[in-house]
Design a protein around this motif. Structure first.
Motif, PDB file in Angstrom:
ATOM      1  N   PRO A  20       0.839  -1.207   0.000  1.00 27.08           N
ATOM      2  CA  PRO A  20       0.000   0.000   0.000  1.00 27.08           C
ATOM      3  C   PRO A  20       0.867   1.247   0.000  1.00 27.08           C
ATOM      4  O   PRO A  20       1.928   1.296   0.618  1.00 27.08           O
ATOM      5  N   ASP A  21       0.397   2.278  -0.705  1.00 27.37           N
ATOM      6  CA  ASP A  21       1.157   3.518  -0.815  1.00 27.37           C
ATOM      7  C   ASP A  21       1.189   4.286   0.499  1.00 27.37           C
ATOM      8  O   ASP A  21       1.981   5.204   0.659  1.00 27.37           O
ATOM      9  N   HIS A  25      -4.689   3.284   2.112  1.00 29.94           N
ATOM     10  CA  HIS A  25      -4.660   2.828   0.721  1.00 29.94           C
ATOM     11  C   HIS A  25      -4.967   1.329   0.652  1.00 29.94           C
ATOM     12  O   HIS A  25      -4.535   0.557   1.507  1.00 29.94           O
ATOM     13  N   ARG A  26      -5.710   0.954  -0.366  1.00 32.33           N
ATOM     14  CA  ARG A  26      -6.072  -0.447  -0.571  1.00 32.33           C
ATOM     15  C   ARG A  26      -5.393  -0.975  -1.835  1.00 32.33           C
ATOM     16  O   ARG A  26      -5.447  -0.325  -2.879  1.00 32.33           O
ATOM     17  N   VAL A  27      -4.778  -2.138  -1.726  1.00 29.55           N
ATOM     18  CA  VAL A  27      -4.291  -2.841  -2.902  1.00 29.55           C
ATOM     19  C   VAL A  27      -5.328  -3.896  -3.247  1.00 29.55           C
ATOM     20  O   VAL A  27      -5.632  -4.769  -2.432  1.00 29.55           O
ATOM     21  N   ARG A  35      -4.497  -3.054  -8.648  1.00 31.26           N
ATOM     22  CA  ARG A  35      -4.669  -1.603  -8.593  1.00 31.26           C
ATOM     23  C   ARG A  35      -4.530  -1.123  -7.157  1.00 31.26           C
ATOM     24  O   ARG A  35      -4.699  -1.887  -6.212  1.00 31.26           O
ATOM     25  N   GLN A  36      -4.225   0.148  -7.028  1.00 33.23           N
ATOM     26  CA  GLN A  36      -4.063   0.783  -5.726  1.00 33.23           C
ATOM     27  C   GLN A  36      -5.063   1.937  -5.631  1.00 33.23           C
ATOM     28  O   GLN A  36      -5.104   2.810  -6.506  1.00 33.23           O
ATOM     29  N   THR A  37      -5.860   1.948  -4.569  1.00 32.60           N
ATOM     30  CA  THR A  37      -6.895   2.961  -4.389  1.00 32.60           C
ATOM     31  C   THR A  37      -6.673   3.666  -3.066  1.00 32.60           C
ATOM     32  O   THR A  37      -6.562   3.032  -2.022  1.00 32.60           O
ATOM     33  N   ASN A  45      -4.317   6.995  -7.211  1.00 35.18           N
ATOM     34  CA  ASN A  45      -5.096   5.825  -7.612  1.00 35.18           C
ATOM     35  C   ASN A  45      -4.496   5.309  -8.908  1.00 35.18           C
ATOM     36  O   ASN A  45      -4.360   6.067  -9.879  1.00 35.18           O
TER      37      ASN A  45
END
Length: 259
Positions: A20-21, A25-27, A35-37, A45
């Motif tokens: 996760p960033d 953040h969700r991977v 994707r990373q949100t 994102n």
């Protein structure tokens, strides 16, 4: 280095198993897409990995477009030159993405980098640990790149507060004047640490400050057990990095689709 082995390791550790960033953040995995949100509209994102072919690419792209449109978010598809299918960039453009400036993914073994160079005469390196340091780093950013550093400041503040020990910002000072700033991000549980930033104000370029900041960050990464440094290099920094022992592994291009 064995370039293909390092690229495969990078893909496996930092793309397919992307950390996760930051907090919140969700991977997420959507079939062959990772994707990373982020937690807010201003967060990063992005699609960071995909394993597609001509038969699956358009449907996968459409799903990501629909997902982020539903969130009202801008999304970046971080495309690498070895990603498939070969026309993935064209398919992204057809889906409303706009390509940004390509950069070169480069890597180096921290144990094989030159021991130096030291900071040039009159230049000292200082860790950013407080708001005053952030003010100086933002001042460097705005002078070096000619753009507002407000958004960058918030990202740095969050990194220092939420990821202590793995998020490092270093200033190069000429007396009381900040003249360069650079960031190091450690990726716990992986072999990699990332170099980011590295802007130097006009009038202080070409003096070896950028090289000294790279060596400084390499020492931190090595002390924390990371073997490789990776960087998305601009055309300006690529020749310097090559001279220091960094190897180009791939080209990476951000494809952006606005909310």
């Amino acid at each position: 280095m064995d370039d293909q082995r390092i690229l495969a390791l990078y893909d496996r550790q930092l793309r397919r198993a992307a950390p996760p960033d930051g907090p919140g953040h969700r991977v997420e995995r959507d079939g062959p897409v990772v994707r990373q949100t982020g937690p807010t509209a201003d967060s990063w994102n992005a699609v960071v990995w995909s394993a597609l072919d001509a038969g699956t690419a358009d449907a996968a792209i459409a799903r990501q477009v629909a997902y982020y449109a539903g969130l009202g978010r801008t999304v970046e598809w971080k495309l690498y030159s070895h990603d498939t299918p070969a026309d993935l960039g064209e398919r992204l453009v057809a889906a409303g993405f706009e390509p940004g400036a390509p950069e070169t993914l480069m890597a180096a073994d921290v144990h094989r980098l030159p021991a130096g160079p030291p900071a040039p005469d009159g230049i000292t390196l200082r860790a950013v640990t407080d708001e005053a340091g952030l003010d100086l780093a933002v001042a460097v950013h705005e002078q070096a790149f000619g753009t507002s550093g407000a958004r960058w400041r918030e990202a740095m503040r969050a990194g220092l507060a939420e990821r202590p020990g793995v998020y490092h910002i270093t200033l190069a000072m000429d007396g009381d004047r900040p003249v360069s700033a650079a960031r190091l991000e450690l990726y716990p549980g992986t072999d990699f640490a990332g170099l980011w930033g590295g802007g130097t104000v006009p009038g202080h370029r070409g003096r070896g400050i950028y090289r000294a900041l790279i060596a400084h960050r390499a020492r931190i990464a090595a002390a924390r057990g990371h073997r490789y440094l990776q960087v998305d290099a601009s055309p300006d920094s690529r020749p310097i990095l090559r001279r220091l022992g960094f190897t180009p592994l791939a080209t990476t291009t951000p494809y952006l689709r606005q909310a």
